[in-house]
Scaffold this active site. Structure first.
Site, mmCIF file in Angstrom:
data_model
loop_
_atom_site.group_PDB
_atom_site.id
_atom_site.type_symbol
_atom_site.label_atom_id
_atom_site.label_comp_id
_atom_site.label_asym_id
_atom_site.label_seq_id
_atom_site.Cartn_x
_atom_site.Cartn_y
_atom_site.Cartn_z
ATOM 1 N N ASP A 121 0.814 -1.215 0.000
ATOM 2 C CA ASP A 121 0.000 0.000 0.000
ATOM 3 C C ASP A 121 0.852 1.273 0.000
ATOM 4 O OD1 ASP A 121 -2.433 -1.329 -0.051
ATOM 5 O OD2 ASP A 121 -2.495 -1.524 2.137
ATOM 6 N N HIS A 161 0.019 -7.779 -1.304
ATOM 7 C CA HIS A 161 -1.289 -8.413 -1.305
ATOM 8 C C HIS A 161 -2.009 -8.196 -2.625
ATOM 9 C CE1 HIS A 161 -1.716 -4.401 0.477
ATOM 10 N NE2 HIS A 161 -2.964 -4.371 0.019
#
Ligand code: OGA
Ligand code: MN
Length: 275
Positions: free
Chosen positions: A100, A252
């Site tokens: 992120d 992810h």
């Protein structure tokens, strides 16, 4: 005696955590064991944690300061509390291997994501160890990557979010506030010292110092290297599942294989400058 139960998921990463009730105040020993488990396993899975936003933020604060991402889906009113609300996730950004917000100088240390509403099937999340990915490279490739830095840029992820109605930020204004940053291609974990690959297709635009053609060959190779199932685990959510990942060492991928509503709540933790 250990205060929590830990069941590992794959050899590369992941652990299910038992014996913790996040509605209750956490004893310091429990916090320490969770912190240690995160360092060891990279991503932690908790089941049946029916907690409210304040409790999720309280849990997060045990591990650091809550960060406000440069941009986030426009649902909800608390900038520290991100609401992901999707029905057509294809191409919205999370269905691509990433860590992120690597386009800022101090990308988040971790995220704590909770499932609130799930589609009847689909919507799993995959996780990959960037340590395992790096360690699987040959020594000459490792040596090359060890000396490289790469540019991370907010433009592409922000454009996607705007395009899909997930953000109403002004592109140019945010580009000015968050100009491209450089991070090492191989990041040393600030606590464990383990080295991992730190590039991703969402935000990394080029490797510094390479020719155009060299960059075109090497950057996609490194970004896609993480795709091997040998470095991964996959989590199937239940309502009130909570996942806590170390954003410094884990990537992810949200599988975009559903077409009914999926709602997730996220709290993001402040990180430090990658070295
Ligand atoms: C995120 C993200 C994955 C998911 O919150 O940063 O990528 O499965 N979420 O929703
Ligand atoms: Mn993400």
């Amino acid at each position: 005696m250990a205060a929590i139960g830990i069941d590992r998921v794959t050899a590369a990463l992941g652990a299910e955590i038992r014996g913790v009730d996040l509605r209750e105040p956490l004893a310091p020993a429990v916090v320490r064991e969770i912190e240690q488990a995160l360092l060891e396993h990279g991503v932690l899975f908790f089941r049946e944690q029916d907690i409210d936003p304040e409790q999720q933020k309280t849990f997060a604060r045990h591990f650091g300061e809550i960060s406000v991402p440069p941009f986030a889906p426009k649902h909800g009113s608390d900038p520290e509390y991100i609401v992901l609300d999707q029905v057509a996730p294809k191409g919205q950004g999370a269905d691509q291997w990433h860590s992120d917000n690597t386009f800022i100088e101090r990308p988040p240390m971790g995220s704590i994501l909770k499932a609130v509403k799930l589609p009847p099937v689909g919507g799993d999340t995959c996780f990959a160890s960037s340590f395992a990915a790096y360690e699987a490279l040959s020594p000459p490739m490792q040596a090359l990557c060890d000396g490289l830095r790469a540019v991370h840029d907010i433009t592409r992820p922000l454009q996607k979010a705007i395009e899909h109605g997930q953000s109403n930020e002004d592109l140019e204004q945010l580009q000015q506030r968050f100009p491209p940053v450089e991070h090492p291609v191989v990041r040393t974990h600030p606590v464990t010292g383990r080295r991992g690959l730190f590039v991703n297709r969402n935000s990394t635009t080029r490797i510094v110092g390479l020719s155009e053609r060299e960059n075109e060959a090497l950057l996609p190779f490194l970004c896609d290297h993480v795709r091997s199932p040998a470095f991964q685990c996959r989590f199937h959510w239940d309502t009130h599942s909570i996942v806590f990942w170390d954003n410094r060492s884990v990537q992810h991928f949200a599988v975009a294989d559903y077409d009914e509503r999926r709602v997730m709540h996220r709290v993001t933790l402040e990180g430090d400058e990658p070295h």
